[in-house]
Design a protein around this motif. Structure first.
Motif, PDB file in Angstrom:
ATOM      1  N   LEU A  43       6.446  10.418  -3.690  1.00  0.00           N
ATOM      2  CA  LEU A  43       6.025   8.963  -4.171  1.00  0.00           C
ATOM      3  C   LEU A  43       7.545   7.771  -4.057  1.00  0.00           C
ATOM      4  O   LEU A  43       6.984   6.688  -3.830  1.00  0.00           O
ATOM      5  CB  LEU A  43       5.318   8.854  -5.311  1.00  0.00           C
ATOM      6  CG  LEU A  43       4.152   9.665  -5.292  1.00  0.00           C
ATOM      7  CD1 LEU A  43       3.515   9.873  -6.666  1.00  0.00           C
ATOM      8  CD2 LEU A  43       3.121   8.882  -4.281  1.00  0.00           C
ATOM      9  N   VAL A  48       2.016   5.740  -0.603  1.00  0.00           N
ATOM     10  CA  VAL A  48       0.781   6.496  -0.813  1.00  0.00           C
ATOM     11  C   VAL A  48      -0.456   5.838  -1.371  1.00  0.00           C
ATOM     12  O   VAL A  48      -0.201   5.247  -2.408  1.00  0.00           O
ATOM     13  CB  VAL A  48       0.907   7.823  -1.598  1.00  0.00           C
ATOM     14  CG1 VAL A  48      -0.314   8.582  -1.766  1.00  0.00           C
ATOM     15  CG2 VAL A  48       1.925   8.774  -0.869  1.00  0.00           C
ATOM     16  N   GLN A  74       1.885   2.620 -11.236  1.00  0.00           N
ATOM     17  CA  GLN A  74       1.595   2.765 -10.043  1.00  0.00           C
ATOM     18  C   GLN A  74       0.495   2.570  -9.224  1.00  0.00           C
ATOM     19  O   GLN A  74      -0.394   2.853  -9.801  1.00  0.00           O
ATOM     20  CB  GLN A  74       2.121   4.387  -9.512  1.00  0.00           C
ATOM     21  CG  GLN A  74       3.635   4.566 -10.081  1.00  0.00           C
ATOM     22  CD  GLN A  74       4.316   5.817  -9.218  1.00  0.00           C
ATOM     23  OE1 GLN A  74       4.105   6.180  -8.150  1.00  0.00           O
ATOM     24  NE2 GLN A  74       4.769   6.625  -9.952  1.00  0.00           N
ATOM     25  N   ILE A  76      -1.750   3.580  -7.220  1.00  0.00           N
ATOM     26  CA  ILE A  76      -2.158   4.708  -6.486  1.00  0.00           C
ATOM     27  C   ILE A  76      -3.451   5.218  -7.085  1.00  0.00           C
ATOM     28  O   ILE A  76      -3.732   5.359  -8.253  1.00  0.00           O
ATOM     29  CB  ILE A  76      -1.215   5.945  -6.877  1.00  0.00           C
ATOM     30  CG1 ILE A  76       0.132   5.480  -6.131  1.00  0.00           C
ATOM     31  CG2 ILE A  76      -1.908   7.171  -5.900  1.00  0.00           C
ATOM     32  CD1 ILE A  76       0.977   6.517  -6.267  1.00  0.00           C
TER      33      ILE A  76
END
Length: 237
Positions: A43, A48, A74, A76
């Protein structure tokens, strides 16, 4: 394209999930991490969009890793894919923003459903500047609440009581041994495709225990009567 990182310590499961992703349009595999340390390293170097994250792994477990991601803000999304079916863990993951939770063993169709829904929501929220209430409700999969006591126990479309009773007779005759779809199809003289639908339904209502057995070639599902839930079928017969 939606970039996916698999975080899974079982190589066979990781490869199976990889093969599933490769069958999906608009998804690309960013990598496979055997534990969270590898995932953190990946990461730090690669963008991602979605993590397919196991719970029980060496080192930092999946739930704690999800907490770390949220603490670091983050951007994600996470789908938990795990054998863990503890309701406390499921609640924790949902509170931490997991978009779905798949319990092993699962079939490709359930995997496909999870990623298709994710893709639909991902593009809905990234391709437009504003959304209305209807769009938000669809993304959150909200539906009208049902009245208390309105639940009925009807078989899914395409299944019949007579066939279910036939399959159940064989299940009871095999107790306490496990059996495969092919073995059930041979014993009942019902097509494998039809038998699979009934076994999937019986697993969903927890009448059967379903286990994915890895060996030479393709993984095989084995089924066994869940003795503590043997009354779960009564309402459908």
């Amino acid at each position: 394209m939606i970039n996916v990182l698999i975080v899974e310590d079982d190589p066979m499961v990781a490869q199976l999930n990889k093969s599933y992703i490769e069958q999906m349009d608009d998804f690309t595999l960013s990598g496979i991490a055997a534990h969270t340390e590898e995932a953190i390293e990946h990461l730090s170097q690669t963008k991602v969009d979605l993590l397919l994250l196991d719970v029980y792994m060496p080192g930092l477990n999946g739930i704690d890793f999800l907490k770390l991601i949220r603490e670091q803000n983050q951007d994600i999304d996470v789908i938990l894919i795990t054998a863990a079916s503890d309701i406390h863990l499921i609640q924790q993951s949902l509170r931490l923003g997991a978009v779905d939770y798949l319990i092993k063993p699962f079939e490709y169709e359930r995997f496909k459903e999870a990623l298709t829904q994710y893709k639909r929501n991902h593009y809905t929220l990234t391709d437009i500047d504003q959304v209305n209430q209807r769009e938000i409700d669809r993304v959150l999969q909200k539906s009208s609440p049902q009245a208390v006591g309105s639940k009925t126990y009807e078989l899914p479309k395409g299944l019949t009581k007579n066939t279910l009773a036939t399959i159940n007779q064989v299940i009871l005759s095999k107790e306490p041994d496990s059996f495969s779809t092919d073995e059930m199809a041979e014993a009942t003289q019902i097509s494998r495709v039809s038998v699979r639908k009934y076994l999937k339904f019986l697993s969903d209502i927890e009448y059967l225990e379903e286990t994915l057995v890895y060996g030479v070639g393709r993984p095989i599902y084995q089924y066994k009567l869940n003795d503590s839930n043997r009354d779960h079928i009564d309402r459908y017969l």
